[in-house]
Scaffold this active site. Sequence first.
Site, PDB file in Angstrom:
ATOM      1  N   GLY A  31      -0.199   4.386   0.058  1.00 14.42           N
ATOM      2  CA  GLY A  31      -1.104   5.252   0.405  1.00 14.42           C
ATOM      3  C   GLY A  31      -0.482   6.155   1.613  1.00 14.42           C
TER       4      GLY A  31
ATOM      5  N   ASP B 194     -13.741   8.376  12.351  1.00 15.54           N
ATOM      6  CA  ASP B 194     -13.285   7.209  11.593  1.00 15.54           C
ATOM      7  C   ASP B 194     -14.503   6.075  11.576  1.00 15.54           C
ATOM      8  OD1 ASP B 194     -10.941   8.383  11.133  1.00 15.54           O
ATOM      9  OD2 ASP B 194      -9.817   6.767  11.863  1.00 15.54           O
TER      10      ASP B 194
ATOM     11  N   GLU C 117       2.021  -1.375  -4.792  1.00 19.07           N
ATOM     12  CA  GLU C 117       0.682  -0.704  -4.890  1.00 19.07           C
ATOM     13  C   GLU C 117      -0.295  -1.225  -5.896  1.00 19.07           C
ATOM     14  OE1 GLU C 117      -1.138   1.920  -3.100  1.00 19.07           O
ATOM     15  OE2 GLU C 117      -2.611   1.135  -4.735  1.00 19.07           O
TER      16      GLU C 117
ATOM     17  N   GLY D 123       0.821  -1.211  -0.117  1.00 18.66           N
ATOM     18  CA  GLY D 123       0.033  -0.117   0.029  1.00 18.66           C
ATOM     19  C   GLY D 123       0.870   1.038   0.004  1.00 18.66           C
TER      20      GLY D 123
ATOM     21  N   HIS E  87       7.721  38.870   2.931  1.00 18.14           N
ATOM     22  CA  HIS E  87       9.036  38.544   2.310  1.00 18.14           C
ATOM     23  C   HIS E  87      10.188  38.428   3.169  1.00 18.14           C
ATOM     24  CE1 HIS E  87      11.728  38.116  -1.278  1.00 18.14           C
ATOM     25  NE2 HIS E  87      12.302  39.059  -0.792  1.00 18.14           N
TER      26      HIS E  87
HETATM   27  P1  FAD Z   1      -9.692   6.943  17.120  1.00 15.26           P
HETATM   28  O1  FAD Z   1      -8.621   7.617  17.161  1.00 15.26           O
HETATM   29  O2  FAD Z   1      -9.391   5.613  16.397  1.00 15.26           O
HETATM   30  O3  FAD Z   1     -10.138   6.611  18.759  1.00 15.26           O
HETATM   31  C1  FAD Z   1     -11.038   5.748  19.103  1.00 15.26           C
HETATM   32  C2  FAD Z   1     -10.615   5.013  20.411  1.00 15.26           C
HETATM   33  O4  FAD Z   1     -11.784   4.408  20.744  1.00 15.26           O
HETATM   34  C3  FAD Z   1      -9.433   4.284  20.364  1.00 15.26           C
HETATM   35  O5  FAD Z   1      -8.692   4.366  21.509  1.00 15.26           O
HETATM   36  C4  FAD Z   1     -10.157   2.801  20.727  1.00 15.26           C
HETATM   37  O6  FAD Z   1      -9.403   1.640  21.267  1.00 15.26           O
HETATM   38  C5  FAD Z   1     -11.504   3.116  21.696  1.00 15.26           C
HETATM   39  N1  FAD Z   1     -12.413   2.297  21.187  1.00 15.26           N
HETATM   40  C6  FAD Z   1     -12.940   1.403  20.171  1.00 15.26           C
HETATM   41  N2  FAD Z   1     -14.102   0.751  20.463  1.00 15.26           N
HETATM   42  C7  FAD Z   1     -14.405   1.083  21.888  1.00 15.26           C
HETATM   43  C8  FAD Z   1     -15.403   0.396  22.743  1.00 15.26           C
HETATM   44  N3  FAD Z   1     -16.344  -0.348  22.401  1.00 15.26           N
HETATM   45  N4  FAD Z   1     -15.115   0.958  24.267  1.00 15.26           N
HETATM   46  C9  FAD Z   1     -14.151   1.573  24.599  1.00 15.26           C
HETATM   47  N5  FAD Z   1     -13.161   2.162  23.803  1.00 15.26           N
HETATM   48  C10 FAD Z   1     -13.314   1.827  22.456  1.00 15.26           C
HETATM   49  N6  FAD Z   1      -4.958  11.775  11.000  1.00 15.26           N
HETATM   50  C11 FAD Z   1      -4.571  12.886  10.759  1.00 15.26           C
HETATM   51  O7  FAD Z   1      -5.422  13.930  10.741  1.00 15.26           O
HETATM   52  N7  FAD Z   1      -3.163  13.325  10.749  1.00 15.26           N
HETATM   53  C12 FAD Z   1      -2.302  12.319  10.814  1.00 15.26           C
HETATM   54  O8  FAD Z   1      -1.082  12.769  10.457  1.00 15.26           O
HETATM   55  C13 FAD Z   1      -2.680  11.127  10.872  1.00 15.26           C
HETATM   56  N8  FAD Z   1      -1.728  10.168  10.737  1.00 15.26           N
HETATM   57  C14 FAD Z   1      -2.003   8.701  10.948  1.00 15.26           C
HETATM   58  C15 FAD Z   1      -0.893   7.752  11.069  1.00 15.26           C
HETATM   59  C16 FAD Z   1      -1.194   6.523  11.271  1.00 15.26           C
HETATM   60  C17 FAD Z   1      -0.121   5.708  11.172  1.00 15.26           C
HETATM   61  C18 FAD Z   1      -2.696   6.114  11.409  1.00 15.26           C
HETATM   62  C19 FAD Z   1      -2.875   4.662  11.618  1.00 15.26           C
HETATM   63  C20 FAD Z   1      -3.553   6.943  11.453  1.00 15.26           C
HETATM   64  C21 FAD Z   1      -3.040   8.383  11.303  1.00 15.26           C
HETATM   65  N9  FAD Z   1      -4.383   9.307  10.966  1.00 15.26           N
HETATM   66  C22 FAD Z   1      -3.921  10.614  10.818  1.00 15.26           C
HETATM   67  C23 FAD Z   1      -5.719   9.235  11.421  1.00 15.26           C
HETATM   68  C24 FAD Z   1      -6.322   9.290  12.493  1.00 15.26           C
HETATM   69  O9  FAD Z   1      -5.443   8.534  13.562  1.00 15.26           O
HETATM   70  C25 FAD Z   1      -8.020   8.962  12.786  1.00 15.26           C
HETATM   71  O10 FAD Z   1      -8.446   9.688  11.613  1.00 15.26           O
HETATM   72  C26 FAD Z   1      -8.342   9.428  14.035  1.00 15.26           C
HETATM   73  O11 FAD Z   1      -7.496   8.685  15.201  1.00 15.26           O
HETATM   74  C27 FAD Z   1      -9.636   9.223  14.150  1.00 15.26           C
HETATM   75  O12 FAD Z   1     -10.164   9.604  15.403  1.00 15.26           O
HETATM   76  P2  FAD Z   1     -11.386   8.884  16.130  1.00 15.26           P
HETATM   77  O13 FAD Z   1     -11.725   9.663  17.444  1.00 15.26           O
HETATM   78  O14 FAD Z   1     -12.397   8.602  14.962  1.00 15.26           O
HETATM   79  O15 FAD Z   1     -10.888   7.443  16.508  1.00 15.26           O
HETATM   80  P1  AMP Z   2      -4.502   4.196   2.099  1.00 14.68           P
HETATM   81  O1  AMP Z   2      -6.152   4.070   1.896  1.00 14.68           O
HETATM   82  O2  AMP Z   2      -4.450   5.635   1.702  1.00 14.68           O
HETATM   83  O3  AMP Z   2      -4.276   3.950   3.316  1.00 14.68           O
HETATM   84  O4  AMP Z   2      -3.852   3.377   1.099  1.00 14.68           O
HETATM   85  C1  AMP Z   2      -4.057   1.892   0.786  1.00 14.68           C
HETATM   86  C2  AMP Z   2      -3.529   1.540  -0.330  1.00 14.68           C
HETATM   87  O5  AMP Z   2      -3.011  -0.004  -0.542  1.00 14.68           O
HETATM   88  C3  AMP Z   2      -4.395   1.838  -1.529  1.00 14.68           C
HETATM   89  O6  AMP Z   2      -3.722   2.679  -2.538  1.00 14.68           O
HETATM   90  C4  AMP Z   2      -4.711   0.431  -2.165  1.00 14.68           C
HETATM   91  O7  AMP Z   2      -4.786   0.441  -3.524  1.00 14.68           O
HETATM   92  C5  AMP Z   2      -3.396  -0.382  -1.619  1.00 14.68           C
HETATM   93  N1  AMP Z   2      -3.447  -1.883  -1.759  1.00 14.68           N
HETATM   94  C6  AMP Z   2      -4.734  -2.530  -1.251  1.00 14.68           C
HETATM   95  N2  AMP Z   2      -4.587  -4.057  -1.130  1.00 14.68           N
HETATM   96  C7  AMP Z   2      -3.487  -4.221  -1.880  1.00 14.68           C
HETATM   97  C8  AMP Z   2      -2.400  -5.286  -2.398  1.00 14.68           C
HETATM   98  N3  AMP Z   2      -2.986  -6.427  -2.189  1.00 14.68           N
HETATM   99  N4  AMP Z   2      -1.409  -5.211  -2.912  1.00 14.68           N
HETATM  100  C9  AMP Z   2      -0.886  -3.854  -3.155  1.00 14.68           C
HETATM  101  N5  AMP Z   2      -1.636  -2.774  -2.848  1.00 14.68           N
HETATM  102  C10 AMP Z   2      -2.859  -2.902  -2.184  1.00 14.68           C
END
Ligand code: FAD
Ligand code: AMP
Length: 475
Positions: free
Chosen positions: A191, A320, A212, A189, A452
């Site tokens: 992405g 999310d 990808e 991936g 600037h």
């Molecule tokens: P989450 O942050 O997922 O929080 C949900 C919480 O609820 C978690 O702690 C989970 O354990 C808890 N939970 C789930 N079910 C239950 C339950 N039943 N009872 C109690 N607790 C529960 N976004 C950006 O905007 N900028 C970035 O730079 C960025 N970088 C990222 C890098 C990585 C590697 C990843 C994986 C994600 C990144 N994201 C980034 C995306 C971002 O993390 C998510 O969009 C964001 O965390 C979503 O927030 P949320 O509150 O919806 O959920």
């Molecule tokens: P993102 O949604 O930004 O995290 O990106 C995930 C990426 O993974 C997407 O661009 C997908 O096309 C790619 N992807 C998903 N499944 C596969 C796979 N089996 N092999 C290679 N790339 C993949």
Amino acid sequence: MSEKQFDLIVIGGGPGGYVAAIRAAQLEMKVLLIDDRTDDKGRPAPGGTCLNVGCVPSKALLDSSKHYHHIQHDYAAHGIGVKDLSIDVGQMIDRKRGVVRQLNGGLLQLFKANKIEFANGRGKLKNGRCVAVEPVEGDPWEATGKHVILAAGSVPFTIPNVEIDNEHIVDNVGALEFSSVPERLGIIGAGVIGLEMGSVWQRLGSEVILFEALKELLPVVDPDVSKAAARIFKKQGLDIRLDTRVASAEVVDGKVKVTFEQGDNTKTETFDKLLVAVGRKAASEGLLAEDSGVQLTDRGQVEVDEHCRTSVENVWAIGDLVRGPMLAHKASEEGVAVVETIAGSHGHINLDHVPWVIYTDPEIAWVGKTERQLTDAGIEYRAGSFPFAATGRGLAMGEAQGHVKILADAETDRILGAQIIGPTASEMIAEIVVAMEFAGASEDLARIVHAHPTLSEAIHEAALSVDKRAIHKAN
Ligand code: FAD
Ligand code: AMP
């Protein structure tokens, strides 16, 4: 079993849930916030994916690795020589953990200061806005809320025949915890997450190959930006294989053997580590009791309207877990909007103006519509662009790659979208978001005085270039 009453119960303590809880407490609601996350020592770790295993730790490692890379590759041009450069991955990971822990602690203090009841455990929504709490420690209990916000976030997608063990085959959690630099790192991936984590380990010395499935890199931006990105990433040493689908991976003698398909050919490569970064899905599993009444989409997201209302009255869902971009700031603003709506005022988030950022070097940021989307929608537009190589500040900094592009309605000149690939794009995109929120035109940006020498002059010049009157480039 005790039953407690709250004005608002929030399930999930990520940037969606905890921000909603704090805003609700400010509005004098009695709030229960439930989050199940603990750190490696079993202590509560609020802040969700973003703080614990997403946005914040990935940026900590991106910054550490950027320092290392700059010293190695860019300092000599500034006349700075460094001898005996070394890298201590353990210290780098510890620093990242320290940043996360500091912010976990800050959140716990904020909950206290705002008189939010915080429960470390799992919440499950039952019928009648009753929430069953399964604490990390102690006996289960129940509470009822006048309102409930579901903010459970997301979990990584997995693919068949590739089993995550978080030792050899890792997701984002494992990729933030390597104890040494893998010699060869494979990533499925290309992405946002794949490119960011690939950049970290490539800068520290790994040979990084990204597989990808799509034919095009980053189709979320226009080809001028994605092609510039592909060129720069290639020069940095990231080996991005497009139109390549991984079929399976297995651990053999401590190495990961990856089988992938390119056209009609099936090939294999061997890696020290493999990162699976193929996207994320809503964390709706285990969140809802059978009688909750909350409807899910066929993709497992909680079904909501434009105000984040679910199918059950006074049960809301944000972040999310629902439709829209999977971004922390989108989750937070939805949380605020929902709480303000509950409090009787006007809560609103404009999903069209949510900025996106990829924290590679250079950074890539965008907002609004792309040229492709405007063309598909039959909207006539004018485009203006400006390269950082023509800015004094970019050259002085030695960071003059990339460009700014602004798209404006051909008739009204209203700004419809913008894309930036370049230094501090993550910060600069904010100016364009502000302009768009105020229904600004490219002429408005063109008339604003920009200091600037600054990188933001590229935004000014791109806005001028919409009207073919940029000063520091031929129009
Ligand atoms: P989450 O942050 O997922 O929080 C949900 C919480 O609820 C978690 O702690 C989970 O354990 C808890 N939970 C789930 N079910 C239950 C339950 N039943 N009872 C109690 N607790 C529960 N976004 C950006 O905007 N900028 C970035 O730079 C960025 N970088 C990222 C890098 C990585 C590697 C990843 C994986 C994600 C990144 N994201 C980034 C995306 C971002 O993390 C998510 O969009 C964001 O965390 C979503 O927030 P949320 O509150 O919806 O959920
Ligand atoms: P993102 O949604 O930004 O995290 O990106 C995930 C990426 O993974 C997407 O661009 C997908 O096309 C790619 N992807 C998903 N499944 C596969 C796979 N089996 N092999 C290679 N790339 C993949």
